[in-house]
Write a protein that holds these residues in place. Structure first.
Motif, mmCIF file in Angstrom:
data_model
loop_
_atom_site.group_PDB
_atom_site.id
_atom_site.type_symbol
_atom_site.label_atom_id
_atom_site.label_comp_id
_atom_site.label_asym_id
_atom_site.label_seq_id
_atom_site.Cartn_x
_atom_site.Cartn_y
_atom_site.Cartn_z
ATOM 1 N N CYS A 20 0.754 -1.301 -0.098
ATOM 2 C CA CYS A 20 0.138 -0.024 0.047
ATOM 3 C C CYS A 20 0.781 1.118 0.240
ATOM 4 O O CYS A 20 0.217 2.423 -0.205
ATOM 5 C CB CYS A 20 -1.062 0.009 1.152
ATOM 6 N N ARG A 21 2.124 1.070 0.239
ATOM 7 C CA ARG A 21 3.217 2.287 0.282
ATOM 8 C C ARG A 21 3.036 3.195 1.615
ATOM 9 O O ARG A 21 3.620 4.213 1.522
ATOM 10 C CB ARG A 21 2.928 3.218 -0.972
ATOM 11 N N VAL A 22 2.079 2.760 2.484
ATOM 12 C CA VAL A 22 2.189 3.684 3.599
ATOM 13 C C VAL A 22 2.512 2.980 4.854
ATOM 14 O O VAL A 22 1.976 3.521 5.977
ATOM 15 C CB VAL A 22 0.836 4.509 3.660
ATOM 16 N N PHE A 66 -2.874 8.983 1.468
ATOM 17 C CA PHE A 66 -2.202 8.001 0.321
ATOM 18 C C PHE A 66 -2.436 6.822 0.562
ATOM 19 O O PHE A 66 -2.565 6.222 1.696
ATOM 20 C CB PHE A 66 -0.822 8.613 0.225
ATOM 21 N N GLY A 67 -2.351 5.857 -0.289
ATOM 22 C CA GLY A 67 -2.258 4.600 -0.332
ATOM 23 C C GLY A 67 -3.370 3.699 -0.475
ATOM 24 O O GLY A 67 -4.584 4.206 -0.294
ATOM 25 N N CYS A 68 -3.176 2.371 -0.930
ATOM 26 C CA CYS A 68 -4.408 1.324 -1.163
ATOM 27 C C CYS A 68 -3.807 0.175 -1.454
ATOM 28 O O CYS A 68 -2.658 -0.010 -1.675
ATOM 29 C CB CYS A 68 -5.187 1.725 -2.462
ATOM 30 N N ASN A 69 -4.590 -0.900 -0.922
ATOM 31 C CA ASN A 69 -3.937 -2.490 -1.040
ATOM 32 C C ASN A 69 -4.553 -3.042 -2.134
ATOM 33 O O ASN A 69 -4.424 -4.182 -2.305
ATOM 34 C CB ASN A 69 -4.619 -2.921 0.397
ATOM 35 N N LEU A 70 -5.302 -2.294 -3.176
ATOM 36 C CA LEU A 70 -5.532 -2.829 -4.310
ATOM 37 C C LEU A 70 -4.865 -2.089 -5.521
ATOM 38 O O LEU A 70 -4.224 -0.792 -5.095
ATOM 39 C CB LEU A 70 -7.156 -3.008 -4.822
ATOM 40 N N ALA A 81 -4.663 6.835 -4.380
ATOM 41 C CA ALA A 81 -4.400 5.477 -4.222
ATOM 42 C C ALA A 81 -3.082 5.024 -4.513
ATOM 43 O O ALA A 81 -2.485 4.065 -3.624
ATOM 44 C CB ALA A 81 -5.573 4.670 -4.832
ATOM 45 N N ARG A 82 -2.589 5.675 -5.557
ATOM 46 C CA ARG A 82 -1.030 5.147 -5.963
ATOM 47 C C ARG A 82 -0.021 6.114 -5.264
ATOM 48 O O ARG A 82 0.971 5.920 -5.643
ATOM 49 C CB ARG A 82 -0.960 4.919 -7.542
ATOM 50 N N GLY A 83 -0.359 6.913 -4.622
ATOM 51 C CA GLY A 83 0.701 8.159 -4.043
ATOM 52 C C GLY A 83 1.168 7.648 -2.892
ATOM 53 O O GLY A 83 0.866 6.701 -2.113
#
Length: 267
Positions: A20-22, A66-70, A81-83
Protein backbone atom coordinates in the motif's frame (compact mmCIF):
# COMPACT_ATOMS: atom_id res chain seq x y z
CA UNK A 1 7.63 -7.10 10.28
CA UNK A 2 4.33 -8.55 9.16
CA UNK A 3 1.33 -6.29 8.52
CA UNK A 4 -2.01 -7.91 9.35
CA UNK A 5 -4.41 -5.26 8.05
CA UNK A 6 -5.25 -6.78 4.69
CA UNK A 7 -5.10 -10.29 3.25
CA UNK A 8 -1.76 -9.58 1.59
CA UNK A 9 -0.14 -9.76 5.05
CA UNK A 10 2.94 -8.00 3.68
CA UNK A 11 6.31 -9.03 5.07
CA UNK A 12 8.16 -5.71 5.19
CA UNK A 13 11.94 -5.57 5.31
CA UNK A 14 13.75 -2.97 7.49
CA UNK A 15 13.49 0.40 5.78
CA UNK A 16 10.85 -0.92 3.40
CA UNK A 17 7.14 -0.38 2.91
CA UNK A 18 4.15 -2.58 2.22
CA UNK A 19 2.20 -2.96 -1.00
CA UNK A 20 0.00 0.00 0.00
CA UNK A 21 3.11 2.24 0.28
CA UNK A 22 2.08 3.72 3.62
CA UNK A 23 2.90 0.88 6.06
CA UNK A 24 6.59 1.20 6.93
CA UNK A 25 9.19 -0.85 8.78
CA UNK A 26 11.24 1.55 10.86
CA UNK A 27 13.82 -0.27 12.94
CA UNK A 28 11.60 -3.32 13.28
CA UNK A 29 8.45 -1.35 14.16
CA UNK A 30 5.42 -1.20 11.86
CA UNK A 31 4.66 2.49 11.35
CA UNK A 32 1.55 3.98 9.65
CA UNK A 33 3.00 6.77 7.52
CA UNK A 34 -0.42 8.37 7.01
CA UNK A 35 -1.41 8.85 10.67
CA UNK A 36 -2.61 12.43 11.14
CA UNK A 37 -1.70 13.35 7.58
CA UNK A 38 -4.82 13.50 5.41
CA UNK A 39 -4.16 14.79 1.91
CA UNK A 40 -7.83 15.21 1.02
CA UNK A 41 -10.39 17.00 3.21
CA UNK A 42 -13.81 17.87 1.86
CA UNK A 43 -17.43 18.41 2.85
CA UNK A 44 -19.54 16.15 0.64
CA UNK A 45 -23.21 15.28 0.29
CA UNK A 46 -23.69 11.89 1.95
CA UNK A 47 -25.17 10.68 -1.36
CA UNK A 48 -21.75 11.12 -3.00
CA UNK A 49 -20.21 8.29 -0.97
CA UNK A 50 -22.64 6.87 -2.27
CA UNK A 51 -25.13 6.23 0.52
CA UNK A 52 -28.79 6.41 -0.42
CA UNK A 53 -30.43 5.44 2.86
CA UNK A 54 -28.16 6.75 5.62
CA UNK A 55 -28.68 10.30 6.90
CA UNK A 56 -30.12 11.37 3.50
CA UNK A 57 -29.86 15.04 2.64
CA UNK A 58 -26.95 15.68 5.02
CA UNK A 59 -23.30 16.59 4.56
CA UNK A 60 -20.41 14.40 5.67
CA UNK A 61 -16.91 15.54 6.58
CA UNK A 62 -14.71 13.44 4.30
CA UNK A 63 -11.02 12.63 4.55
CA UNK A 64 -8.50 10.47 2.76
CA UNK A 65 -4.76 9.83 2.70
CA UNK A 66 -2.33 8.26 0.28
CA UNK A 67 -2.25 4.51 -0.26
CA UNK A 68 -4.35 1.51 -1.26
CA UNK A 69 -4.08 -2.26 -0.94
CA UNK A 70 -5.48 -2.95 -4.43
CA UNK A 71 -4.26 -1.87 -7.87
CA UNK A 72 -7.41 -1.47 -9.96
CA UNK A 73 -6.61 -0.60 -13.57
CA UNK A 74 -9.44 1.95 -13.68
CA UNK A 75 -8.89 3.64 -10.29
CA UNK A 76 -10.84 6.90 -10.24
CA UNK A 77 -8.69 8.23 -7.37
CA UNK A 78 -5.35 6.92 -8.57
CA UNK A 79 -3.44 10.07 -7.55
CA UNK A 80 -4.23 9.25 -3.93
CA UNK A 81 -4.43 5.47 -4.11
CA UNK A 82 -1.06 5.10 -5.84
CA UNK A 83 0.60 8.06 -4.16
CA UNK A 84 2.93 8.08 -1.19
CA UNK A 85 4.31 10.60 1.26
CA UNK A 86 7.42 12.45 0.16
CA UNK A 87 9.93 12.61 3.04
CA UNK A 88 11.29 15.86 1.58
CA UNK A 89 7.89 17.55 1.94
CA UNK A 90 6.05 18.77 5.01
CA UNK A 91 2.35 18.01 5.45
CA UNK A 92 -0.17 19.69 7.70
CA UNK A 93 -0.95 17.52 10.71
CA UNK A 94 -4.56 16.89 11.68
CA UNK A 95 -4.80 14.84 14.87
CA UNK A 96 -8.08 12.94 15.32
CA UNK A 97 -9.48 15.67 17.57
CA UNK A 98 -8.93 18.25 14.81
CA UNK A 99 -11.04 16.19 12.39
CA UNK A 100 -13.88 16.08 14.92
CA UNK A 101 -13.61 19.82 15.54
CA UNK A 102 -13.85 20.53 11.81
CA UNK A 103 -16.87 18.26 11.35
CA UNK A 104 -18.67 20.00 14.21
CA UNK A 105 -17.66 23.47 13.03
CA UNK A 106 -19.15 22.87 9.58
CA UNK A 107 -22.31 21.21 10.84
CA UNK A 108 -21.62 17.73 9.50
CA UNK A 109 -23.41 14.97 11.41
CA UNK A 110 -20.94 12.35 10.18
CA UNK A 111 -17.29 11.76 9.33
CA UNK A 112 -16.42 9.69 6.24
CA UNK A 113 -13.24 7.72 5.59
CA UNK A 114 -13.07 7.79 1.82
CA UNK A 115 -11.17 8.74 -1.39
CA UNK A 116 -8.45 6.11 -0.84
CA UNK A 117 -8.74 2.80 1.00
CA UNK A 118 -9.32 3.46 4.73
CA UNK A 119 -7.95 0.04 5.74
CA UNK A 120 -4.43 1.34 5.11
CA UNK A 121 -4.93 4.21 7.59
CA UNK A 122 -6.54 1.87 10.09
CA UNK A 123 -5.17 3.41 13.32
CA UNK A 124 -6.05 6.95 12.28
CA UNK A 125 -9.59 5.96 11.23
CA UNK A 126 -10.08 3.99 14.44
CA UNK A 127 -9.06 6.89 16.70
CA UNK A 128 -11.23 9.35 14.76
CA UNK A 129 -14.21 6.99 14.85
CA UNK A 130 -14.02 6.58 18.61
CA UNK A 131 -13.87 10.34 19.14
CA UNK A 132 -16.70 10.85 16.64
CA UNK A 133 -19.02 8.67 18.69
CA UNK A 134 -18.10 10.57 21.85
CA UNK A 135 -19.13 13.75 19.98
CA UNK A 136 -22.39 12.12 18.78
CA UNK A 137 -21.20 12.02 15.18
CA UNK A 138 -21.81 9.06 12.88
CA UNK A 139 -19.00 7.29 11.05
CA UNK A 140 -18.94 6.27 7.38
CA UNK A 141 -16.55 3.90 5.63
CA UNK A 142 -16.11 3.82 1.85
CA UNK A 143 -14.01 0.74 1.23
CA UNK A 144 -12.93 -1.97 -1.16
CA UNK A 145 -13.55 -4.48 1.63
CA UNK A 146 -10.06 -5.98 1.33
CA UNK A 147 -9.37 -6.43 5.03
CA UNK A 148 -8.41 -9.30 7.33
CA UNK A 149 -11.01 -10.67 9.73
CA UNK A 150 -8.96 -9.60 12.74
CA UNK A 151 -8.70 -6.01 11.51
CA UNK A 152 -12.40 -5.92 10.61
CA UNK A 153 -13.31 -7.12 14.08
CA UNK A 154 -11.65 -4.01 15.53
CA UNK A 155 -12.60 -1.35 12.97
CA UNK A 156 -16.05 -2.35 11.75
CA UNK A 157 -17.84 -2.17 15.14
CA UNK A 158 -17.08 1.58 15.33
CA UNK A 159 -18.42 2.21 11.82
CA UNK A 160 -22.11 3.12 11.46
CA UNK A 161 -22.47 2.92 7.67
CA UNK A 162 -20.32 1.47 4.91
CA UNK A 163 -20.33 1.35 1.17
CA UNK A 164 -18.22 -1.53 -0.10
CA UNK A 165 -17.10 -1.44 -3.71
CA UNK A 166 -17.60 -4.71 -5.58
CA UNK A 167 -15.25 -4.73 -8.56
CA UNK A 168 -16.81 -7.63 -10.44
CA UNK A 169 -18.27 -10.95 -9.40
CA UNK A 170 -15.52 -13.28 -10.59
CA UNK A 171 -12.47 -14.49 -8.65
CA UNK A 172 -10.12 -14.58 -11.64
CA UNK A 173 -11.16 -11.06 -12.67
CA UNK A 174 -10.47 -9.76 -9.17
CA UNK A 175 -7.06 -11.39 -9.09
CA UNK A 176 -6.02 -10.16 -12.54
CA UNK A 177 -7.49 -6.65 -12.59
CA UNK A 178 -7.21 -5.56 -8.94
CA UNK A 179 -4.59 -7.83 -7.39
CA UNK A 180 -7.05 -8.90 -4.70
CA UNK A 181 -9.25 -11.86 -3.83
CA UNK A 182 -13.03 -11.75 -4.19
CA UNK A 183 -13.61 -14.20 -1.33
CA UNK A 184 -12.01 -11.87 1.21
CA UNK A 185 -14.22 -8.97 0.10
CA UNK A 186 -17.36 -11.08 0.41
CA UNK A 187 -16.39 -12.12 3.94
CA UNK A 188 -15.87 -8.49 4.94
CA UNK A 189 -19.25 -7.38 3.59
CA UNK A 190 -21.00 -10.31 5.25
CA UNK A 191 -19.32 -9.55 8.59
CA UNK A 192 -20.26 -5.87 8.53
CA UNK A 193 -23.85 -6.80 7.74
CA UNK A 194 -23.86 -9.44 10.48
CA UNK A 195 -22.84 -6.99 13.20
CA UNK A 196 -25.66 -4.64 12.24
CA UNK A 197 -23.93 -1.88 10.29
CA UNK A 198 -25.82 -0.04 7.57
CA UNK A 199 -24.41 -1.54 4.37
CA UNK A 200 -24.69 -0.41 0.76
CA UNK A 201 -22.80 -1.86 -2.21
CA UNK A 202 -21.41 -0.23 -5.34
CA UNK A 203 -20.39 -1.79 -8.63
CA UNK A 204 -18.54 0.33 -11.21
CA UNK A 205 -19.76 -1.16 -14.49
CA UNK A 206 -16.96 -1.36 -17.10
CA UNK A 207 -17.93 -2.40 -20.65
CA UNK A 208 -16.28 -5.63 -21.69
CA UNK A 209 -14.77 -6.14 -18.24
CA UNK A 210 -17.48 -6.82 -15.67
CA UNK A 211 -20.82 -6.12 -17.38
CA UNK A 212 -21.67 -9.71 -18.32
CA UNK A 213 -25.26 -10.71 -17.46
CA UNK A 214 -24.14 -13.99 -15.87
CA UNK A 215 -21.88 -12.07 -13.45
CA UNK A 216 -24.80 -9.87 -12.48
CA UNK A 217 -26.92 -12.92 -11.76
CA UNK A 218 -24.21 -14.43 -9.53
CA UNK A 219 -23.80 -11.10 -7.75
CA UNK A 220 -27.53 -10.79 -7.07
CA UNK A 221 -27.64 -14.43 -5.96
CA UNK A 222 -24.95 -13.70 -3.37
CA UNK A 223 -26.60 -10.51 -2.10
CA UNK A 224 -29.91 -12.32 -1.74
CA UNK A 225 -28.50 -15.36 0.05
CA UNK A 226 -25.68 -13.87 2.17
CA UNK A 227 -27.20 -10.44 2.87
CA UNK A 228 -30.74 -9.52 1.80
CA UNK A 229 -32.61 -7.89 -1.06
CA UNK A 230 -33.12 -4.67 0.91
CA UNK A 231 -29.40 -3.83 0.69
CA UNK A 232 -29.16 -0.68 -1.49
CA UNK A 233 -27.22 -1.51 -4.66
CA UNK A 234 -25.44 1.16 -6.71
CA UNK A 235 -24.36 0.61 -10.32
CA UNK A 236 -22.07 3.40 -11.49
CA UNK A 237 -20.95 4.53 -14.92
CA UNK A 238 -17.25 4.13 -15.77
CA UNK A 239 -15.15 6.66 -17.65
CA UNK A 240 -11.64 5.91 -19.01
CA UNK A 241 -9.02 6.69 -16.38
CA UNK A 242 -5.67 5.55 -15.05
CA UNK A 243 -4.57 2.39 -16.93
CA UNK A 244 -7.97 1.37 -18.28
CA UNK A 245 -9.13 2.56 -21.69
CA UNK A 246 -12.41 0.73 -22.18
CA UNK A 247 -15.22 2.86 -23.65
CA UNK A 248 -17.49 4.72 -21.19
CA UNK A 249 -20.48 2.81 -19.84
CA UNK A 250 -23.60 3.30 -21.99
CA UNK A 251 -26.62 4.49 -20.07
CA UNK A 252 -28.58 1.60 -21.57
CA UNK A 253 -26.30 -0.88 -19.77
CA UNK A 254 -27.03 0.68 -16.39
CA UNK A 255 -30.77 0.72 -17.07
CA UNK A 256 -30.63 -2.94 -18.10
CA UNK A 257 -28.88 -3.86 -14.87
CA UNK A 258 -31.28 -1.79 -12.77
CA UNK A 259 -34.30 -3.34 -14.46
CA UNK A 260 -32.99 -6.86 -13.91
CA UNK A 261 -32.32 -6.17 -10.21
CA UNK A 262 -35.80 -4.75 -9.76
CA UNK A 263 -37.27 -7.73 -11.64
CA UNK A 264 -35.63 -9.99 -9.07
CA UNK A 265 -37.12 -8.05 -6.18
CA UNK A 266 -34.24 -5.77 -5.18
CA UNK A 267 -35.27 -2.29 -4.09
Amino acid sequence: VRCALCPRRCRIEPGGRGFCRVRLNRNGILVPASYGLPVALQIDPIEKKPLAEFLPGTKTFSLGTFGCNLRCEWCQNSELARGQYDPARSYQVYPPSAIIDLALRYGCPSVAFTYNEPTVFFEYALDIARLAHEAKLATVLVSNGYITPEAAEVLYPVIDAANIDMKGFDAAFYREKTGGELADVLKAAEYFHKIGGHLELTNLVIPGYNDMPEWLERYLDWVESALNRQIPLHFSAYFPYADCHQPPTPAATLYRIRDRAEERGFT
